[in-house]
Design an enzyme around this catalytic site. Structure first.
Site, short mmCIF file in Angstrom:
data_model
loop_
_atom_site.label_atom_id
_atom_site.label_comp_id
_atom_site.label_asym_id
_atom_site.label_seq_id
_atom_site.Cartn_x
_atom_site.Cartn_y
_atom_site.Cartn_z
N ASP A 168 0.38 -7.68 1.58
CA ASP A 168 0.72 -6.27 1.66
C ASP A 168 2.24 -6.06 1.63
O ASP A 168 2.79 -5.30 2.43
CB ASP A 168 0.13 -5.63 2.91
CG ASP A 168 0.18 -4.10 2.87
OD1 ASP A 168 0.28 -3.54 1.76
OD2 ASP A 168 0.14 -3.47 3.94
N SER A 200 4.64 2.82 7.66
CA SER A 200 4.42 1.63 6.83
C SER A 200 5.66 1.27 6.04
O SER A 200 6.26 2.12 5.38
CB SER A 200 3.27 1.87 5.85
OG SER A 200 2.03 1.57 6.43
N HIS A 254 0.81 -1.22 0.00
CA HIS A 254 0.00 0.00 0.00
C HIS A 254 0.85 1.27 0.00
O HIS A 254 0.34 2.36 -0.27
CB HIS A 254 -0.99 -0.01 1.17
CG HIS A 254 -0.41 0.25 2.52
ND1 HIS A 254 -0.09 -0.75 3.41
CD2 HIS A 254 -0.08 1.40 3.15
CE1 HIS A 254 0.39 -0.23 4.52
NE2 HIS A 254 0.41 1.08 4.39
#
Length: 453
Positions: A206, A295, A176
């Site tokens: 992910d 992230s 993402h």
């Protein structure tokens, strides 16, 4: 009136009564009785919910990339963490007849031997392996009257340098973080920025790998950076030190510390730019602060080894310290595959021959359907047609990898040449509307001869 001498003596009480007579606004409370020490009751609130998309009770699991930022030249931050010395705890844990426990008084645990953990040396060793990633993309939204409008946008994330070849540097991050990127920029520990490309992605976990050409990196930067040391996440224990490093809020690399809060956690988050829910299991839970921009950053142990890739946090006004990382035991095999596999030449590229759309979490729940790609058209004479795929089937896996969107399927097929045989998993409804899973072997067709609409 009962009177307890342990609270005040008789003379003090009489004086207060006299004071009340001349000060009518002064309220004299009854002396409080002492009570024996006992266990206090604690009421624990447990919130149970299957969170797939959006917000339940104001809370949600979110990926932690950060949009709309400007990189600032801020200093690196460190935060110390206190830890208990088990020997000192044990030495002060007296038995029931210990003198320290006389008259019901519980002895306090001595903390003179407790030491603060300085993680600065660990951070110094790991920081050269961490990068900030900027995703430049185009965002499209639909207005209230149905008109569409697009605009350029930026988002921030983090990455970990995990490998180097003769020609390229490879950086692990979250899918993402790089999703929808028109261009990518990577900033190293010394502040130097270079362009990067997406080497490969794996939506179901992910994960993604970003590639930077060594020829684009100057000599000083090459000396300043290093490949991260990967640790064994299977040997983690709840309570051990955890350190998170990443590009929090797009300000540049920063550090937070905490502990491993739990292992083997499962969460479900919305896919980037859609309401497709992606479930990740076996996650590491930590109370080290995981913020937007973290992230793709590293969760490391006290030895400076990467044990996880920071991925998501639980966001709610009543929740603190609920961050999650993908353990390296799960991430590393996928990362290696993304690094080593190469896309085939267009003249040899494969073709499946379906049109479909993702099953959103709300649809899956409402109609008791599996998550995956709903096939609404099978091209006549295509590989899918020859293998017996039908309209209404739901494709859930391709060659052992879970699939949620057509974009992810197309990205995956790009690594396969025509005439390759692969196993795909579909679910097909029977007359009662119940879905039964089955595996079908497909010989992929060629895009050169396919009639692609």
């Amino acid at each position: 009136m009962d009177f307890n001498h342990q609270d005040m003596n008789r003379q003090e009480y009489n004086n207060l009564q006299e004071y009340q007579q001349v000060q009518p606004n002064f309220v004299l409370a009854e002396p409080k009785k002492k009570t024996q020490s006992g266990w206090k009751r604690f009421i624990a609130k447990t919130v149970v919910g299957a969170l797939l998309i959006g917000m339940i009770g104001g809370a949600t699991f979110t990926g932690v990339s950060y949009a709309g930022f400007h990189l600032l030249d801020l200093p690196f931050l460190t935060q110390n963490e206190e830890t208990n010395d088990s020997d000192s705890i044990k030495a002060n844990h007296a038995s029931a007849d210990n003198s320290d426990y006389k008259d019901g008084a519980v002895a306090a645990v001595k903390t003179s031997n407790l030491k603060a953990v300085d993680v600065s040396s660990v951070v110094d060793a790991v920081m050269p392996s961490i990068v900030a990633i900027t995703n430049y993309s185009t965002t499209t939204y639909t207005g209230m009257f149905g008109q569409s409008q697009s605009y350029d946008s930026e988002s921030a994330g983090s990455g970990i340098i995990v490998a180097q070849s003769d020609d390229n540097l490879y950086i692990a991050t979250n899918n993402h973080v790089v999703s929808g990127a028109k261009t990518l920029s990577v900033q190293f520990v010394n502040g130097t920025s270079v362009n990067a490309t997406v080497k490969g992605t794996y939506e179901a976990k992910d994960l993604a790998v970003v590639q930077v050409a060594l020829s684009d990196i100057d000599a000083d930067t090459l000396k300043a950076i290093r490949v991260a040391s990967v640790g064994d996440s299977t040997k983690l224990s709840v309570g051990e030190t955890a350190i998170a490093i990443g590009n929090a809020l797009g300000y540049g690399q920063s550090v937070t510390t905490g502990v491993i809060s739990a292992l083997d956690r499962e969460i479900t988050v919305a896919g980037e730019g859609s309401d497709v829910a992606i479930t990740n299991d076996n996650l590491i839970q930590t109370d080290a602060a995981i913020n937007p921009g973290n992230s793709g950053g590293a969760l490391i142990n006290a030895s400076g080894e990467v044990i996880g890739i920071n991925s998501a946090k639980y966001s709610d006004t009543s929740v603190e310290g609920f961050g999650f990382a993908i353990p390296m035991e799960d991430a590393w095999p996928i990362i290696e595959q993304l690094i080593t596999r190469e896309k085939v030449d267009e003249s040899e590229s494969a073709y499946l021959g379906i049109q479909g759309q993702p099953i959103s979490s709300s649809v899956a729940q409402a109609y008791n359907m599996p998550e995956g790609i709903y096939i609404y058209k099978v091209m006549s004479g295509s590989a899918a047609d020859k293998a017996g795929l039908q309209e209404g089937d739901i494709l859930t896996a391709f060659d052992g990898q879970k699939i949620y969107t057509m974009t992810a399927l197309k990205e995956l097929i790009a690594y396969y040449s025509a005439d390759t045989k692969v196993d795909i998993v579909i679910s097909r409804a029977n007359k009662k509307g119940e879905y039964k899973e089955q595996t079908v072997t497909v010989t992929l067709g060629s895009t050169a001869t396919a009639n692609i609409n």
